[in-house]
Design an enzyme around this catalytic site. Structure first.
Site, PDB file in Angstrom:
ATOM      1  N   TRP A 188      41.048  35.001  37.952  1.00  0.00           N
ATOM      2  CA  TRP A 188      41.885  36.034  37.323  1.00  0.00           C
ATOM      3  C   TRP A 188      43.353  36.014  37.814  1.00  0.00           C
ATOM      4  O   TRP A 188      43.544  35.918  39.262  1.00  0.00           O
ATOM      5  CB  TRP A 188      41.284  37.438  37.359  1.00  0.00           C
ATOM      6  CG  TRP A 188      42.082  38.580  36.947  1.00  0.00           C
ATOM      7  CD1 TRP A 188      42.408  38.498  35.452  1.00  0.00           C
ATOM      8  CD2 TRP A 188      43.190  39.466  37.335  1.00  0.00           C
ATOM      9  NE1 TRP A 188      43.471  39.428  35.232  1.00  0.00           N
ATOM     10  CE2 TRP A 188      43.964  40.085  36.322  1.00  0.00           C
ATOM     11  CE3 TRP A 188      43.551  39.369  38.767  1.00  0.00           C
ATOM     12  CZ2 TRP A 188      45.013  41.104  36.607  1.00  0.00           C
ATOM     13  CZ3 TRP A 188      44.554  40.608  39.232  1.00  0.00           C
ATOM     14  CH2 TRP A 188      45.169  41.201  38.094  1.00  0.00           C
ATOM     15  N   GLU A 231      39.176  34.948  33.259  1.00  0.00           N
ATOM     16  CA  GLU A 231      39.306  36.236  32.720  1.00  0.00           C
ATOM     17  C   GLU A 231      40.576  36.769  32.223  1.00  0.00           C
ATOM     18  O   GLU A 231      41.596  36.500  32.945  1.00  0.00           O
ATOM     19  CB  GLU A 231      38.844  37.210  34.054  1.00  0.00           C
ATOM     20  CG  GLU A 231      38.954  38.725  33.597  1.00  0.00           C
ATOM     21  CD  GLU A 231      38.720  39.706  34.900  1.00  0.00           C
ATOM     22  OE1 GLU A 231      38.790  39.007  36.140  1.00  0.00           O
ATOM     23  OE2 GLU A 231      38.246  40.844  34.683  1.00  0.00           O
ATOM     24  N   LYS A 233      42.963  39.584  29.984  1.00  0.00           N
ATOM     25  CA  LYS A 233      43.606  41.071  30.258  1.00  0.00           C
ATOM     26  C   LYS A 233      44.349  41.317  28.838  1.00  0.00           C
ATOM     27  O   LYS A 233      44.877  40.503  28.453  1.00  0.00           O
ATOM     28  CB  LYS A 233      44.056  41.258  31.590  1.00  0.00           C
ATOM     29  CG  LYS A 233      44.292  42.483  31.886  1.00  0.00           C
ATOM     30  CD  LYS A 233      44.527  42.793  33.351  1.00  0.00           C
ATOM     31  CE  LYS A 233      44.441  44.303  33.791  1.00  0.00           C
ATOM     32  NZ  LYS A 233      44.511  44.588  35.197  1.00  0.00           N
ATOM     33  N   ASP A 264      35.737  41.354  30.794  1.00  0.00           N
ATOM     34  CA  ASP A 264      36.074  42.707  31.544  1.00  0.00           C
ATOM     35  C   ASP A 264      35.942  43.659  30.669  1.00  0.00           C
ATOM     36  O   ASP A 264      36.986  43.665  29.730  1.00  0.00           O
ATOM     37  CB  ASP A 264      37.134  42.511  32.570  1.00  0.00           C
ATOM     38  CG  ASP A 264      37.016  43.994  33.347  1.00  0.00           C
ATOM     39  OD1 ASP A 264      36.844  45.164  32.967  1.00  0.00           O
ATOM     40  OD2 ASP A 264      37.518  43.763  34.627  1.00  0.00           O
ATOM     41  N   HIS A 267      39.299  45.526  29.829  1.00  0.00           N
ATOM     42  CA  HIS A 267      40.405  44.726  29.297  1.00  0.00           C
ATOM     43  C   HIS A 267      40.866  44.330  27.982  1.00  0.00           C
ATOM     44  O   HIS A 267      41.536  43.605  27.334  1.00  0.00           O
ATOM     45  CB  HIS A 267      40.381  43.117  30.004  1.00  0.00           C
ATOM     46  CG  HIS A 267      40.417  43.355  31.612  1.00  0.00           C
ATOM     47  ND1 HIS A 267      40.617  42.198  32.240  1.00  0.00           N
ATOM     48  CD2 HIS A 267      40.702  44.281  32.333  1.00  0.00           C
ATOM     49  CE1 HIS A 267      40.750  42.521  33.510  1.00  0.00           C
ATOM     50  NE2 HIS A 267      40.617  43.831  33.740  1.00  0.00           N
ATOM     51  N   HIS A 291      32.238  41.343  33.482  1.00  0.00           N
ATOM     52  CA  HIS A 291      32.938  42.407  34.373  1.00  0.00           C
ATOM     53  C   HIS A 291      32.505  43.868  33.748  1.00  0.00           C
ATOM     54  O   HIS A 291      33.464  44.212  33.042  1.00  0.00           O
ATOM     55  CB  HIS A 291      34.224  42.206  34.635  1.00  0.00           C
ATOM     56  CG  HIS A 291      34.608  41.384  35.848  1.00  0.00           C
ATOM     57  ND1 HIS A 291      35.823  41.178  36.405  1.00  0.00           N
ATOM     58  CD2 HIS A 291      33.871  40.465  36.403  1.00  0.00           C
ATOM     59  CE1 HIS A 291      35.719  40.110  37.299  1.00  0.00           C
ATOM     60  NE2 HIS A 291      34.646  39.664  37.146  1.00  0.00           N
ATOM     61  N   ASP A 299      43.711  52.919  32.827  1.00  0.00           N
ATOM     62  CA  ASP A 299      43.044  52.086  34.123  1.00  0.00           C
ATOM     63  C   ASP A 299      41.904  51.447  33.528  1.00  0.00           C
ATOM     64  O   ASP A 299      41.133  51.848  32.640  1.00  0.00           O
ATOM     65  CB  ASP A 299      42.639  53.296  34.965  1.00  0.00           C
ATOM     66  CG  ASP A 299      41.833  52.462  36.230  1.00  0.00           C
ATOM     67  OD1 ASP A 299      42.440  51.505  36.743  1.00  0.00           O
ATOM     68  OD2 ASP A 299      40.857  53.020  36.202  1.00  0.00           O
ATOM     69  N   ASP A 301      39.414  50.211  35.407  1.00  0.00           N
ATOM     70  CA  ASP A 301      38.569  50.126  36.614  1.00  0.00           C
ATOM     71  C   ASP A 301      37.858  51.138  37.232  1.00  0.00           C
ATOM     72  O   ASP A 301      37.779  51.460  38.429  1.00  0.00           O
ATOM     73  CB  ASP A 301      39.313  49.298  37.923  1.00  0.00           C
ATOM     74  CG  ASP A 301      40.014  48.127  37.306  1.00  0.00           C
ATOM     75  OD1 ASP A 301      39.355  47.211  37.006  1.00  0.00           O
ATOM     76  OD2 ASP A 301      41.355  48.038  37.331  1.00  0.00           O
ATOM     77  N   ASP A 331      33.227  45.353  38.300  1.00  0.00           N
ATOM     78  CA  ASP A 331      34.572  45.318  38.651  1.00  0.00           C
ATOM     79  C   ASP A 331      35.147  46.544  38.516  1.00  0.00           C
ATOM     80  O   ASP A 331      35.673  46.971  37.443  1.00  0.00           O
ATOM     81  CB  ASP A 331      35.397  44.314  37.887  1.00  0.00           C
ATOM     82  CG  ASP A 331      36.710  44.123  38.404  1.00  0.00           C
ATOM     83  OD1 ASP A 331      37.204  44.459  39.442  1.00  0.00           O
ATOM     84  OD2 ASP A 331      37.561  43.573  37.714  1.00  0.00           O
TER      85      ASP A 331
HETATM   86  C1  RNT Z   1      41.880  42.537  37.120  1.00  0.00           C
HETATM   87  C2  RNT Z   1      40.612  41.876  36.967  1.00  0.00           C
HETATM   88  C3  RNT Z   1      40.025  41.155  38.099  1.00  0.00           C
HETATM   89  C4  RNT Z   1      40.298  42.208  39.399  1.00  0.00           C
HETATM   90  C5  RNT Z   1      39.414  41.365  40.746  1.00  0.00           C
HETATM   91  C6  RNT Z   1      40.053  41.996  41.971  1.00  0.00           C
HETATM   92  O1  RNT Z   1      42.359  43.345  36.349  1.00  0.00           O
HETATM   93  O2  RNT Z   1      39.581  42.620  36.471  1.00  0.00           O
HETATM   94  O3  RNT Z   1      38.847  40.799  37.857  1.00  0.00           O
HETATM   95  O4  RNT Z   1      39.694  43.344  39.120  1.00  0.00           O
HETATM   96  O5  RNT Z   1      39.795  40.045  40.732  1.00  0.00           O
HETATM   97 ZN    ZN Z   2      37.449  42.123  36.028  1.00  0.00          ZN
END
Ligand code: RNT
Ligand code: ZN
Length: 424
Positions: A188, A231, A233, A264, A267, A291, A299, A301, A331
């Site tokens: 990523w 990955e 985003k 993810d 994302h 993820h 956010d 995460d 993640d």
């Molecule tokens: C960031 C990505 C990635 C990170 C990690 C720490 O938006 O989701 O996966 O969270 O690499």
């Molecule tokens: Zn991620």
């Protein structure tokens, strides 16, 4: 207590079998066997252990909150992860970022890292009997400061990151060899722009070229052992307008180069979920890395919970029968709560999602659909939601020899009192 659980479970088992044709025993066994990779970065708010020269700054990623007890070094991160794993049922792996290198107090630049700097992780994983996964770190570094790394216009900067990613694949290879099985490597990068770029093409052309250089390096790396994923985003802090590695870019890149694709859950657009995309990607891509996270507004995460988004992801895997084509990693990073608690909540939620999906009356649903009985299909989906799932989940925990129900909360509290509270 285990008597009560067994009794409730026996009744649930019958209900699932008689009314829905679902074998709860098989579902429990299968659910325990699906590996979930625990990200090391929840333990210390994505800080890592690099010895940083004067002036080295953060950027690219951010955890919010300052709950006491953050892990401060490799031993503490591993101790916290191991504690969490005691409270989580089923097969775990550990996912390590390059910035979690241990260099014996010496500064080692990221393009000079080797497997030696991860020996602590390799030994620990062996001791626990778990697999390791790996990630290059393209954030929190002066050469990532302006928001571009592998797509940087300055070749000096771009080449530095190419070298970093190349050494990371060799580290992943070493991990795979040490554990006698693949290491899943997730690439990523934070690259993108806060405001409207005049050139969206250039960075993408450079990113494709950088990845080509990285993935064509086969010296000491083979794709069976170091299994690469990229990955995408939608946006990040400081890359609100333009992300170089967008969903389209990386899906096309991965497909054209036979690299894995990582999705993810956090994302995508705030109203967009990922479960509907799995069947599209898997018509063409060989495998996906998922993820597991929870987006909230800006956010991506928050700690994963057992919500519809999460259930739907695993239901999709179940209904497409693609368990062997997805890899599951967590993640999220929340620095505002007990961090071991964050691991346990998120991982138990993911494991619940997996079990929930494996208990789905898929065969019956798909038969209704084939017969055009769509009211019956929706009715069964609805009825399945109020099945005695909790009884099967409790039995899964019992079988895995981890605390059942909320019993783990007091273990988290005891660990906080004994271990975390001593950290300043
Ligand atoms: C960031 C990505 C990635 C990170 C990690 C720490 O938006 O989701 O996966 O969270 O690499
Ligand atoms: Zn991620």
């Amino acid at each position: 207590m285990s008597n009560r659980i067994e009794k409730t479970y026996e009744a649930a088992k019958e209900t699932y079998a008689e009314l829905f044709g679902v074998d709860t025993e098989a579902a429990i066994t299968a659910a325990l066997g699906v590996a979930i990779s625990l990200h090391c970065w929840q333990a210390d708010d994505v800080a890592g252990f690099e010895v940083k020269p004067e002036g080295l700054s953060g950027g690219g990623i951010m955890a919010t909150g300052n709950y006491p007890g953050r892990a401060r070094n490799g031993d503490e991160v591993r101790q916290d992860m191991a504690k969490a794993m005691e409270l989580i049922p089923g097969k775990s792996r550990a996912n390590v970022h390059a910035c979690y290198c241990e260099t014996g107090g010496k500064f080692v630049e990221r393009d000079k890292l080797t497997a030696e700097h991860f020996q602590g992780w390799i030994d620990w994983a062996k001791e626990l009997g778990i697999g390791l996964d790996f990630n290059p770190t393209a954030f929190a570094h002066p050469l990532a400061e302006d928001g571009f790394t592998l797509s940087h216009a300055d070749d000096k900067v771009r080449n530095f990151w190419i070298r970093h990613f190349i050494v990371c694949r060799k580290i992943a290879q070493a991990m795979a060899e040490a554990q006698g099985g693949p290491c899943f490597m997730n690439h990523w990068i934070p690259d993108g722009a806060k405001d409207i770029p005049a050139d969206r093409f250039g960075p993408r052309a450079r990113l494709a070229d950088s990845y080509d250089q990285i993935f064509s390096d086969t010296t000491g790396v083979d794709r069976e052992k170091c299994v690469d994923f990229v990955e995408s985003k939608l946006f990040g802090i400081g890359s609100e307008e333009y992300v170089v590695g967008s969903g389209e870019f990386l899906s096309n890149y991965a497909l054209s180069r036979d690299i894995g694709l990582c999705m993810d859950m956090g994302h995508y657009h705030p109203t967009e979920t990922i479960h509907g995309k799995i069947s599209s990607h898997l018509q063409f891509h060989k495998q996906l890395l998922l993820h597991v996270s929870r987006p909230i507004r800006w956010d991506s995460d928050h700690i994963a919970i057992f919500n519809d988004d999460l259930k739907n992801v695993f239901l999709e895997v179940q209904r497409g029968n693609v368990w062997n084509r997805v890899k599951i990693a967590l993640d999220f990073f929340d620095a505002s709560v007990n961090r071991v608690g964050a691991y346990v909540i998120g991982t138990r939620a993911a494991r619940k999602g997996i079990l929930y999906a494996l208990l789905d009356p898929t065969a019956q649903l798909q038969q209704y659909e084939a017969e055009g009985k769509n009211a019956q299909r929706l009715a069964l989906m609805e009825e399945a939601k109020s099945l005695p799932f909790a009884a099967v989940w409790d039995m899964l925990c019992l079988k895995a020899d981890v605390p059942v129900g909320p019993a783990w909360i007091s273990e988290m509290e005891a660990y906080e009192a004994d271990v975390l509270s001593a950290r300043q």
